[in-house]
Design an enzyme around this catalytic site. Sequence first.
Site, mmCIF file in Angstrom:
data_model
loop_
_atom_site.group_PDB
_atom_site.id
_atom_site.type_symbol
_atom_site.label_atom_id
_atom_site.label_comp_id
_atom_site.label_asym_id
_atom_site.label_seq_id
_atom_site.Cartn_x
_atom_site.Cartn_y
_atom_site.Cartn_z
ATOM 1 N N HIS A 3 0.602 4.673 7.226
ATOM 2 C CA HIS A 3 0.387 5.321 5.939
ATOM 3 C C HIS A 3 0.553 6.829 6.049
ATOM 4 O O HIS A 3 0.570 7.387 7.139
ATOM 5 C CB HIS A 3 -0.991 4.961 5.387
ATOM 6 C CG HIS A 3 -1.150 3.509 5.073
ATOM 7 N ND1 HIS A 3 -1.653 2.590 5.975
ATOM 8 C CD2 HIS A 3 -0.856 2.804 3.954
ATOM 9 C CE1 HIS A 3 -1.666 1.388 5.426
ATOM 10 N NE2 HIS A 3 -1.186 1.484 4.196
ATOM 11 N N SER A 42 0.811 -1.211 0.000
ATOM 12 C CA SER A 42 0.000 0.000 0.000
ATOM 13 C C SER A 42 0.849 1.268 0.000
ATOM 14 O O SER A 42 0.382 2.332 -0.431
ATOM 15 C CB SER A 42 -0.943 0.006 1.211
ATOM 16 O OG SER A 42 -0.214 -0.145 2.418
ATOM 17 N N ASP A 52 -3.845 5.363 12.340
ATOM 18 C CA ASP A 52 -2.904 4.867 11.339
ATOM 19 C C ASP A 52 -1.609 5.668 11.384
ATOM 20 O O ASP A 52 -1.557 6.814 10.926
ATOM 21 C CB ASP A 52 -3.537 4.970 9.948
ATOM 22 C CG ASP A 52 -2.699 4.293 8.868
ATOM 23 O OD1 ASP A 52 -1.541 3.956 9.138
ATOM 24 O OD2 ASP A 52 -3.229 4.114 7.747
#
Length: 449
Positions: free
Chosen positions: A412, A179, A409
């Site tokens: 990311h 990702s 998170d």
Amino acid sequence: MVNNFSRSTSFNRRALNAESPRVLNVSSPKALNVLSTKPLCFTSSRVYHRLGWVSRLFPVLILIGALISFIILLHGGYIYVLPSLSQAFYGHGVLKFNDSSNVCDIFDGSWVIDDDYPLYNASDCPFAEQGFNCLGNGRKDRDYLKWRWKPKNCDIPRFNVHNVLEMLRNKRIVFVGDSMSRTQWESLICLLMTGVEDKKSVYEFNGNKITKRIRFLGVRFTSFNFTIEFFRSVFLVQHGWMPRHAPKRVRSTLKLDKLDDVSNEWINADVLIFNTGQWWVPGKLFETGCYFQVGNSVKLGMSIPAAFKMALGTWASWVENTIDTNRTLVFFRTFEPSHWSEKSRRFCNVTQNPLLETEGRDRSIFSETIFEVIKNMTVPITVLQVTSMSAFRRDAHVGGWSDNPTVPDCSHWCLPGLPDIWNEIFLSYLLADYGLPAVNISSVSSFSF
């Protein structure tokens, strides 16, 4: 073939700063006084014979001296024009030096405020995943958008987006990885869309919405006939179901000696950008029943670092035997550090500004293994060493501003944000490899929100 791995440490000054050329000084040899001061009529026949021999040898000595001088000059020029292996990696003429140093490590620097940032608005880019659009998801502070990476001895140039679009005309750019790779892929598309007048001419191949659940995504820039594609391959090697007669705890395996089964789709790219690392953790492997396999043998006792190195070796062999590096430029981006406050990944504290210290996150066993494997390869690989520079950016994470704010998170990154800097560096290399100049990015202005 000469190993090009060592290109990843420094830049050659001459290739980058033509205004201050180095001058190689070579002293002229002193003339040899080979003739006697006495008149020849007083010279014995033996002496006359010796002088005749010297006189015949003299042109040969002159020729040898000239040849030696030529070799010295040639060697000096070679060192000067074609830098040593430790310098060649960055010797592409993409940086502007601001001191008298001969070399620049682009990844040795600091973060500085730059009011020209951000370069796009994620809410106006249909290819920016909603989960990464931190401002669109309610983040109030905007300082994290204003930071630019500044190497110590040089400057990363800004680029004219139209030059980049022309450079990519008729090209196929392929990102392969997890990702984090998808985030960089989205960032690059959003950067380039700022230079496209007809936004509808840019579209995803299959009309797919950008999401982590799709294994392949491809965007075409119709006006320039190029594509930017992403293949989800979090381990780079094959992930298969439990083999026969495996212990009950084994639910699936990573086949460390076999590259991902979609690797054939990567071959005909003009540019390949790989990454892996985020999934090489116990929580994604052993705790889910995934173990390592080599041939028909399941390696229950193999450690993650050992398996990671073997997988990268499989990738390296595939590149060497499959990719025509005369046509395809190959990049590998190093591990991107996360900033969880505890190992359980339950507490994510996003700061307002970059950290003053890396807190040890500038080093990674994965990044070190990437360097170790690539330095032994026989084909040129460009390593984007983003680990250290990213370690300062606790402020740049998604945190609680994703499309699912109940799940913090600290892995990311927000868009716009840090991945844009990765792409500016990446584009610097492309501009140099394709022989295009780096100029001010006058056609891409900063955005206010």
